[in-house]
Motif scaffolding. Structure first.
Motif, PDB file in Angstrom:
ATOM      1  N   ASP A  43       0.831  -1.208   0.000  1.00 27.50           N
ATOM      2  CA  ASP A  43       0.000   0.000   0.000  1.00 27.50           C
ATOM      3  C   ASP A  43       0.862   1.252   0.000  1.00 27.50           C
ATOM      4  N   ALA A  44       1.925   1.249   0.796  1.00 27.95           N
ATOM      5  CA  ALA A  44       2.816   2.408   0.841  1.00 27.95           C
ATOM      6  C   ALA A  44       3.416   2.671  -0.533  1.00 27.95           C
ATOM      7  N   ILE A  45       3.872   1.624  -1.191  1.00 27.90           N
ATOM      8  CA  ILE A  45       4.478   1.785  -2.519  1.00 27.90           C
ATOM      9  C   ILE A  45       3.424   2.227  -3.527  1.00 27.90           C
ATOM     10  N   ALA A  46       2.224   1.680  -3.442  1.00 34.27           N
ATOM     11  CA  ALA A  46       1.153   2.093  -4.361  1.00 34.27           C
ATOM     12  C   ALA A  46       0.827   3.574  -4.198  1.00 34.27           C
ATOM     13  N   VAL A  47       0.865   4.072  -2.974  1.00 32.70           N
ATOM     14  CA  VAL A  47       0.598   5.499  -2.745  1.00 32.70           C
ATOM     15  C   VAL A  47       1.755   6.347  -3.257  1.00 32.70           C
ATOM     16  N   GLY A  48       2.983   5.931  -2.984  1.00 38.81           N
ATOM     17  CA  GLY A  48       4.141   6.766  -3.263  1.00 38.81           C
ATOM     18  C   GLY A  48       4.741   6.672  -4.641  1.00 38.81           C
ATOM     19  N   VAL A  49       4.479   5.595  -5.366  1.00 44.56           N
ATOM     20  CA  VAL A  49       5.177   5.380  -6.631  1.00 44.56           C
ATOM     21  C   VAL A  49       4.847   6.442  -7.689  1.00 44.56           C
ATOM     22  N   ALA A  50       3.647   6.948  -7.693  1.00 51.68           N
ATOM     23  CA  ALA A  50       3.269   7.950  -8.702  1.00 51.68           C
ATOM     24  C   ALA A  50       4.018   9.255  -8.509  1.00 51.68           C
ATOM     25  N   SER A  51       4.381   9.567  -7.271  1.00 57.47           N
ATOM     26  CA  SER A  51       5.117  10.803  -7.005  1.00 57.47           C
ATOM     27  C   SER A  51       6.613  10.541  -6.808  1.00 57.47           C
ATOM     28  N   GLU A  52       7.032   9.319  -7.169  1.00 59.32           N
ATOM     29  CA  GLU A  52       8.439   8.936  -7.071  1.00 59.32           C
ATOM     30  C   GLU A  52       8.993   9.125  -5.654  1.00 59.32           C
ATOM     31  N   THR A  53       8.178   8.809  -4.670  1.00 57.83           N
ATOM     32  CA  THR A  53       8.596   8.872  -3.273  1.00 57.83           C
ATOM     33  C   THR A  53       9.700   7.847  -3.035  1.00 57.83           C
ATOM     34  N   PRO A  54      10.794   8.255  -2.395  1.00 52.76           N
ATOM     35  CA  PRO A  54      11.885   7.305  -2.139  1.00 52.76           C
ATOM     36  C   PRO A  54      11.451   6.157  -1.232  1.00 52.76           C
ATOM     37  N   ILE A  55      11.968   4.978  -1.539  1.00 52.26           N
ATOM     38  CA  ILE A  55      11.703   3.782  -0.748  1.00 52.26           C
ATOM     39  C   ILE A  55      13.004   3.405  -0.032  1.00 52.26           C
ATOM     40  N   TYR A  56      12.892   3.165   1.266  1.00 54.50           N
ATOM     41  CA  TYR A  56      14.045   2.742   2.061  1.00 54.50           C
ATOM     42  C   TYR A  56      13.707   1.440   2.765  1.00 54.50           C
ATOM     43  N   VAL A  57      14.753   0.639   3.004  1.00 53.94           N
ATOM     44  CA  VAL A  57      14.607  -0.583   3.783  1.00 53.94           C
ATOM     45  C   VAL A  57      15.672  -0.549   4.867  1.00 53.94           C
ATOM     46  N   SER A  58      15.268  -0.854   6.088  1.00 52.05           N
ATOM     47  CA  SER A  58      16.226  -0.887   7.192  1.00 52.05           C
ATOM     48  C   SER A  58      17.280  -1.967   6.933  1.00 52.05           C
ATOM     49  N   GLU A  59      18.501  -1.654   7.277  1.00 55.10           N
ATOM     50  CA  GLU A  59      19.626  -2.568   7.035  1.00 55.10           C
ATOM     51  C   GLU A  59      19.377  -3.938   7.649  1.00 55.10           C
ATOM     52  N   HIS A  60      18.826  -3.996   8.846  1.00 55.57           N
ATOM     53  CA  HIS A  60      18.612  -5.303   9.478  1.00 55.57           C
ATOM     54  C   HIS A  60      17.588  -6.136   8.704  1.00 55.57           C
ATOM     55  N   VAL A  61      16.622  -5.497   8.047  1.00 56.18           N
ATOM     56  CA  VAL A  61      15.660  -6.219   7.207  1.00 56.18           C
ATOM     57  C   VAL A  61      16.371  -6.753   5.972  1.00 56.18           C
ATOM     58  N   LEU A  62      17.193  -5.917   5.342  1.00 60.51           N
ATOM     59  CA  LEU A  62      17.956  -6.364   4.169  1.00 60.51           C
ATOM     60  C   LEU A  62      18.843  -7.551   4.519  1.00 60.51           C
ATOM     61  N   GLN A  63      19.479  -7.494   5.658  1.00 64.83           N
ATOM     62  CA  GLN A  63      20.338  -8.603   6.069  1.00 64.83           C
ATOM     63  C   GLN A  63      19.521  -9.881   6.248  1.00 64.83           C
ATOM     64  N   GLN A  64      18.330  -9.767   6.799  1.00 65.30           N
ATOM     65  CA  GLN A  64      17.478 -10.938   6.976  1.00 65.30           C
ATOM     66  C   GLN A  64      17.085 -11.559   5.637  1.00 65.30           C
ATOM     67  N   VAL A  65      16.630 -10.735   4.693  1.00 66.63           N
ATOM     68  CA  VAL A  65      16.119 -11.288   3.442  1.00 66.63           C
ATOM     69  C   VAL A  65      17.231 -11.698   2.482  1.00 66.63           C
ATOM     70  N   CYS A  66      18.380 -11.046   2.569  1.00 65.66           N
ATOM     71  CA  CYS A  66      19.465 -11.355   1.634  1.00 65.66           C
ATOM     72  C   CYS A  66      20.357 -12.485   2.132  1.00 65.66           C
ATOM     73  N   GLU A  67      20.205 -12.884   3.388  1.00 66.10           N
ATOM     74  CA  GLU A  67      20.975 -14.004   3.921  1.00 66.10           C
ATOM     75  C   GLU A  67      20.137 -15.264   3.985  1.00 66.10           C
ATOM     76  N   SER A  68      18.837 -15.124   3.674  1.00 69.80           N
ATOM     77  CA  SER A  68      17.950 -16.279   3.723  1.00 69.80           C
ATOM     78  C   SER A  68      18.172 -17.161   2.496  1.00 69.80           C
ATOM     79  N   PRO A  69      18.014 -18.474   2.637  1.00 65.08           N
ATOM     80  CA  PRO A  69      18.116 -19.360   1.470  1.00 65.08           C
ATOM     81  C   PRO A  69      17.061 -18.986   0.446  1.00 65.08           C
ATOM     82  N   GLY A  70      17.426 -19.012  -0.813  1.00 66.69           N
ATOM     83  CA  GLY A  70      16.486 -18.731  -1.887  1.00 66.69           C
ATOM     84  C   GLY A  70      16.304 -17.262  -2.187  1.00 66.69           C
ATOM     85  N   SER A  71      17.097 -16.385  -1.579  1.00 63.45           N
ATOM     86  CA  SER A  71      16.944 -14.955  -1.882  1.00 63.45           C
ATOM     87  C   SER A  71      17.984 -14.496  -2.839  1.00 63.45           C
TER      88      SER A  71
END
Length: 135
Positions: free
Chosen positions: A107-135
């Motif tokens: 929903d956040a991306i759907a609201v913000g994408v039309a106005s090119e609102t920057p998207i950020y991801v917390s580093e600890h979330v990135l570490q979780q998803v990028c260290e998981s098998p299959g990512s």
């Protein structure tokens, strides 16, 4: 620390209720998918492609309400991942004050994408998803 990301792909499947968006690190190689619903995928796709509808749909309405209340959607932050569920917030600047509104990432991306609102991801979330098998 929050890392700037870009919406790199929207995968819409007519044969599944689960759709996918892929976020990619702006200044790096990390990327990860988020499973979203069909309605949110269509909303993001429509706003990316700048398709208009005769009347505002939900995400258009929310963007308009933010503007009409003298707010500026400053950024979207995906700040947590718990039990395979991502948590995001809309960061809105209004009268010099920052307001954080809980949101699903789709929903956040759907609201913000039309106005090119920057998207950020917390580093600890990135570490979780990028260290998981299959990512």
């Amino acid at each position: 620390m929050d890392v700037r990301m870009d919406l790199s792909r929207i995968v819409i499947s007519d044969t599944s209720e689960q759709q996918i968006i892929v976020l990619r690190e702006r200044s790096g190689d990390r990327q990860f998918p988020i499973v979203i619903g069909l309605n949110e995928a269509y909303a993001i796709d429509r706003r990316v492609k700048e398709y208009t509808t005769p009347r505002p749909l939900t995400h258009d309405l929310l963007a308009t309400v933010i503007k009409e209340l003298d707010g500026d959607l400053e950024k979207i932050v995906i700040h947590d991942l718990r039990e395979h569920t991502f948590y995001a917030k809309l960061v809105i600047r209004r009268n010099g004050e920052l307001l954080e509104v809980d949101s699903r990432p789709s929903d956040a991306i759907a609201v913000g994408v039309a106005s090119e609102t920057p998207i950020y991801v917390s580093e600890h979330v990135l570490q979780q998803v990028c260290e998981s098998p299959g990512s």
